[in-house]
Motif scaffolding. Structure first.
Motif, mmCIF file in Angstrom:
data_model
loop_
_atom_site.group_PDB
_atom_site.id
_atom_site.type_symbol
_atom_site.label_atom_id
_atom_site.label_comp_id
_atom_site.label_asym_id
_atom_site.label_seq_id
_atom_site.Cartn_x
_atom_site.Cartn_y
_atom_site.Cartn_z
ATOM 1 N N SER A 1 4.272 4.763 7.439
ATOM 2 C CA SER A 1 4.048 4.708 5.986
ATOM 3 C C SER A 1 4.793 5.808 5.253
ATOM 4 O O SER A 1 4.429 6.185 4.157
ATOM 5 N N LYS B 1 3.803 5.440 1.416
ATOM 6 C CA LYS B 1 2.655 4.637 0.997
ATOM 7 C C LYS B 1 1.329 5.322 1.306
ATOM 8 O O LYS B 1 0.332 5.068 0.644
ATOM 9 N N GLN C 1 -1.533 -6.300 -0.964
ATOM 10 C CA GLN C 1 -1.832 -4.905 -0.717
ATOM 11 C C GLN C 1 -3.238 -4.579 -1.195
ATOM 12 O O GLN C 1 -3.758 -5.220 -2.106
ATOM 13 N N SER D 1 -5.492 -0.930 -2.034
ATOM 14 C CA SER D 1 -5.485 0.526 -2.132
ATOM 15 C C SER D 1 -6.847 1.001 -2.602
ATOM 16 O O SER D 1 -7.392 0.489 -3.594
ATOM 17 N N THR E 1 -1.832 8.822 -1.222
ATOM 18 C CA THR E 1 -0.631 9.651 -1.146
ATOM 19 C C THR E 1 -0.895 11.105 -1.523
ATOM 20 O O THR E 1 0.049 11.862 -1.742
#
Length: 374
Positions: free
Chosen positions: A60, A124, A165, A167, A172
């Motif tokens: 990532s 990511k 995706q 999240s 991050t």
């Protein structure tokens, strides 16, 4: 039923009259410690920043970004490993990051401080990564700490092969508790000089005078007010003596001056915040609502099948306007605006209506306060 329930405007007038009668005195001011309303000059934290590399990611990372590649070559060079010329490694398991930290006052070499690590490229997620030894610089360009360690990331980011995706929070950004070791102390000037200055968080001449008087009552002739923020303290030499005096000064109770009258309006959310210093002069308020309704009811025109015509839709609009009956409410002077706002909210006044009333009162000169729109 109408004979039993008073009209809305009569209830508003009655509520405002009751508020004006009970709002004769404000709440007494509360004493605060000197340490809570200001700080000593030089006794503060300092910001540190650094550029580093996080490794050990599960695919990532930043991949083959140029600045990440250059950074990895530099790290490899410091360890005695020279990458072949012209080779651009695919660094999916590494990410370029910025490291930030606050260096507390009087921090000494060897002490540990917390750091925050933030990705600056296409990474990511930083979950599971480890920060390579990174120097942290101050504003003067000097190295004050060295950072390294395993990241604790509270966020989570996953992706599927079809492009979907998910999240959770921010994957991050991570933190490393006690992830940096202090290498250099910041000179504060605490033990040098005949005068140490104390600065208020908010400028106010009356508060500065009260702090000066409170300190001089405890230690005669020590404090001098230089302006609305700064009080100069004449201290004897010696760090131990100064530490004892400042410890006593910090715990002195002072009653700050009342804050300026302000009404804070958040134009995005409609939030209205009013402090206790706001007051009203006598004023009469009439506030009504105009409601306009437009109803569209199109009609379908169907011709005779033998006539050769076409089916068409003809518009049919109905417009109506209704204005609620407005009555004048008398606001007596002297009542705190916070109490009046509470009463209006209980009676169903919306935030937008409240803002309109406050702005009108300000323009009329009846609202004695500064209006701040954020």
């Amino acid at each position: 039923m109408r004979g039993r329930v008073a009209p809305l405007w009569r209830r508003i007038v009655a509520a405002l009259a009751l508020i004006a009668w009970i709002a004769g005195a404000t709440a007494p001011a509360q004493a605060e410690r000197v340490r809570d309303i200001g700080a000593f000059q030089g006794v503060r934290s300092n910001q540190l920043t650094g550029y580093g590399i996080v490794v050990g990611l599960d695919g990532s990372g930043d991949d083959s970004l140029e600045y990440l590649t250059q950074a990895m070559k530099g790290v490899s060079g410091r360890m005695g490993l020279q990458l072949p010329a012209g080779v651009t490694p695919a660094l999916k398991n590494a990410a370029a990051v910025l490291v930030t930290a606050d260096l507390p006052a009087f921090a000494k070499p060897g002490q540990r401080i917390d750091i925050t690590v933030s990705a600056i490229g296409k990474a990511k997620s930083l979950r599971g990564g480890a920060l390579i030894l990174t120097p942290l610089y101050g504003a003067d360009g000097q190295i004050y700490a060295m950072a390294q360690g395993n990241l604790a990331v509270g966020g989570l980011g996953v992706a599927a092969k079809d492009g979907s995706q998910l999240s959770v929070n921010i994957p991050t950004v991570g933190r490393i508790a006690e992830g940096a070791s202090v290498e250099r102390a910041v000179a504060t000037g605490f033990e040098n000089g005949d005068v140490l200055r104390y600065n208020l968080h908010a400028a106010d001449f009356l508060t500065a005078q009260r702090v000066r008087d409170a300190i001089n009552t405890r230690f005669p002739g020590m404090a001098v007010a230089e302006d609305a923020v700064t009080i100069a303290l004449r201290l004897p030499p010696g760090s131990d003596t100064r530490s004892s005096l400042l410890a006593s000064i910090e715990m002195i109770d002072v009653v700050p001056a009342e804050a300026p009258a302000r009404v804070i309006i958040n134009s995005r959310t409609g939030t209205v915040v009013i402090n206790s210093a706001v007051r009203l002069l006598p004023a009469a308020v009439s506030h009504g609502k105009l409601t306009v309704r437009i109803n569209e009811k199109p009609r379908v025109s169907q011709p005779n099948p033998l006539a050769g015509g076409q089916t068409t839709v003809t518009p049919n609009s109905q417009i109506s306007a209704q204005e609620d009956q407005a009555h004048i409410a008398l606001m007596k002077g002297g009542a705190s605006l916070s109490k009046i706002v509470d009463a209006l909210n209980l009676l169903g006044v919306t935030p937008s209506d409240l803002v309109a009333i406050l702005e009108a009162l300000k323009q009329a000169g009846a609202l004695k306060a500064e209006m701040v729109v954020i």
